[in-house]
Write an enzyme that holds these catalytic residues in place. Structure first.
Site, mmCIF file in Angstrom:
data_model
loop_
_atom_site.group_PDB
_atom_site.id
_atom_site.type_symbol
_atom_site.label_atom_id
_atom_site.label_comp_id
_atom_site.label_asym_id
_atom_site.label_seq_id
_atom_site.Cartn_x
_atom_site.Cartn_y
_atom_site.Cartn_z
ATOM 1 N N ASN A 230 10.286 3.393 -12.753
ATOM 2 C CA ASN A 230 10.760 2.049 -13.084
ATOM 3 C C ASN A 230 9.905 1.522 -14.229
ATOM 4 O O ASN A 230 8.753 1.154 -14.014
ATOM 5 C CB ASN A 230 10.653 1.146 -11.846
ATOM 6 N N TRP A 231 10.480 1.499 -15.402
ATOM 7 C CA TRP A 231 9.711 1.080 -16.589
ATOM 8 C C TRP A 231 9.578 -0.444 -16.686
ATOM 9 O O TRP A 231 8.862 -0.944 -17.555
ATOM 10 C CB TRP A 231 10.378 1.607 -17.858
ATOM 11 N N LYS A 232 10.317 -1.172 -15.885
ATOM 12 C CA LYS A 232 10.296 -2.645 -15.956
ATOM 13 C C LYS A 232 10.575 -3.078 -17.401
ATOM 14 O O LYS A 232 11.353 -2.407 -18.083
ATOM 15 C CB LYS A 232 8.980 -3.183 -15.389
ATOM 16 N N HIS B 178 14.730 -5.110 -6.323
ATOM 17 C CA HIS B 178 13.287 -4.970 -6.540
ATOM 18 C C HIS B 178 12.596 -6.288 -6.172
ATOM 19 O O HIS B 178 13.163 -7.369 -6.369
ATOM 20 C CB HIS B 178 13.012 -4.611 -8.006
ATOM 21 N N GLU C 62 10.424 -7.911 -7.613
ATOM 22 C CA GLU C 62 10.326 -8.843 -8.747
ATOM 23 C C GLU C 62 11.650 -9.592 -8.922
ATOM 24 O O GLU C 62 11.657 -10.766 -9.302
ATOM 25 C CB GLU C 62 9.918 -8.067 -10.020
ATOM 26 N N GLU D 12 8.651 -0.561 -0.951
ATOM 27 C CA GLU D 12 7.583 -0.986 -1.863
ATOM 28 C C GLU D 12 6.903 -2.226 -1.295
ATOM 29 O O GLU D 12 7.404 -3.354 -1.475
ATOM 30 C CB GLU D 12 8.161 -1.330 -3.237
ATOM 31 N N GLY E 232 1.551 -2.806 -8.686
ATOM 32 C CA GLY E 232 0.790 -3.181 -9.880
ATOM 33 C C GLY E 232 -0.611 -3.684 -9.586
ATOM 34 O O GLY E 232 -1.256 -4.271 -10.459
ATOM 35 N N SER F 195 1.648 1.342 -6.792
ATOM 36 C CA SER F 195 0.402 1.955 -7.291
ATOM 37 C C SER F 195 0.329 3.458 -7.039
ATOM 38 O O SER F 195 -0.742 3.991 -6.770
ATOM 39 C CB SER F 195 -0.819 1.229 -6.707
ATOM 40 N N GLY G 164 5.888 2.705 -11.099
ATOM 41 C CA GLY G 164 5.889 1.741 -12.203
ATOM 42 C C GLY G 164 4.933 2.191 -13.303
ATOM 43 O O GLY G 164 5.246 3.070 -14.103
HETATM 44 P P1 13P Z 1 3.378 0.204 -9.869
HETATM 45 O O1 13P Z 1 3.546 1.711 -9.707
HETATM 46 O O2 13P Z 1 2.962 -0.190 -11.249
HETATM 47 O O3 13P Z 1 2.532 -0.367 -8.776
HETATM 48 O O4 13P Z 1 4.850 -0.430 -9.684
HETATM 49 C C1 13P Z 1 5.584 -0.093 -8.569
HETATM 50 C C2 13P Z 1 6.960 -0.631 -8.724
HETATM 51 O O5 13P Z 1 7.183 -1.814 -8.660
HETATM 52 C C3 13P Z 1 8.036 0.338 -8.984
HETATM 53 O O6 13P Z 1 9.281 -0.268 -8.830
#
Ligand code: 13P
Length: 247
Positions: free
Chosen positions: A9-11, A95, A97, A165, A171, A211, A232
């Site tokens: 997931n590149w966001k 997600h 977010e 998640e 993150g 993470s 991420g």
């Molecule tokens: P991180 O791997 O940066 O913690 O992000 C996880 C995430 O939200 C994947 O969708």
């Protein structure tokens, strides 16, 4: 053999130019027989570049969200129908977010899942608890609610994927322990078996996200009910994501 999927997931990261450079490098390094176990969720502005970059590979891809209708007066939204036309295979939905920053709820997310399946694409549903919910011992109940609303509106026998998640691990560098991951993934599998029967339940990939890094992936992947990851930060570099996929 359990089914496996490594998702990125590149966001809101990478321009189309950076996307193209990443995939040229990634394809040159990724073993052929691993490609169909990998899926990239790229920002909307990189979807067309991704479609062009991956069309001769077995690597799967899709958007990080879509709207619950295919077209109409919905300014700024993304259509799952366009994903289909571009050759996407999966769409990420729910997600944390999106839930936290954009106030999406379980019902709305389940509606998106239904639409995605109606186009023969695979929805990847994110679930998980906040730190406050974990501290109040609500983790399993929250996950169950998020799953139950979803399976009521989709066809659970058609392909779909779950990404657990925990919000406090996203993150933050604070990966959940093996025991914490095992507890929730085992709970999810048992819930699926109880609701859908063993055969359907065992086909559903349950990914862990939060993470995930090359140095913690191997241990987590050994857990019976961990079918891969949603990554991420560590998916933004070719070498670190590939190391995770090779765990
Ligand atoms: P991180 O791997 O940066 O913690 O992000 C996880 C995430 O939200 C994947 O969708």
């Amino acid at each position: 053999m359990k089914p496996i999927l490594f998702a990125a997931n590149w966001k809101l990261n990478k321009t189309p130019t950076e996307t193209k450079t990443f995939f040229t490098d990634f394809i040159s390094k990724c073993p052929q027989d691993l490609q169909n176990k990998i899926c990239f969720f790229v920002p909307a502005t990189s979807l067309e570049t991704t479609s062009n970059s991956l069309k001769d590979s077995d690597i799967q891809w899709g958007s990080q969200n879509c709207y619950s209708k295919i077209s109409g007066a919905f300014t700024g939204e993304i259509s799952a129908g366009v994903m289909k036309e571009l050759g996407a295979t999966h769409i990420l939905i729910g997600h944390s977010e999106r839930r936290q920053l954009f106030h999406e709820n379980n019902d709305e997310i389940a509606g998106k899942g239904h639409l995605i399946q109606s186009l023969s694409l695979t929805p990847v549903l994110c679930i998980g608890e906040t730190l406050e919910q974990r501290d109040r011992n609500l983790t399993l109940g929250i996950c169950e609610d998020q799953l139950r609303t979803f399976i009521e509106q989709i066809n659970p026998a058609q392909p779909w994927v779950i990404a657990y998640e925990p919000v406090w691990a996203i993150g933050t560098g604070r990966v959940a322990t093996s025991n914490q991951v095992k507890e929730v993934h085992d709970f999810i599998r048992n819930f699926l078996i109880q609701e859908l029967g063993t055969e359907v339940a065992q086909r559903i990939c349950i990914l862990y996200g939060g993470s995930v890094k090359p140095d913690n992936a191997k241990e987590l992947l050994q857990l019976e009910n961990v079918n891969g990851f949603l990554v991420g930060g560590a998916s933004l570099e070719v070498d670190s994501f590939l190391k995770i996929c090779l765990s």
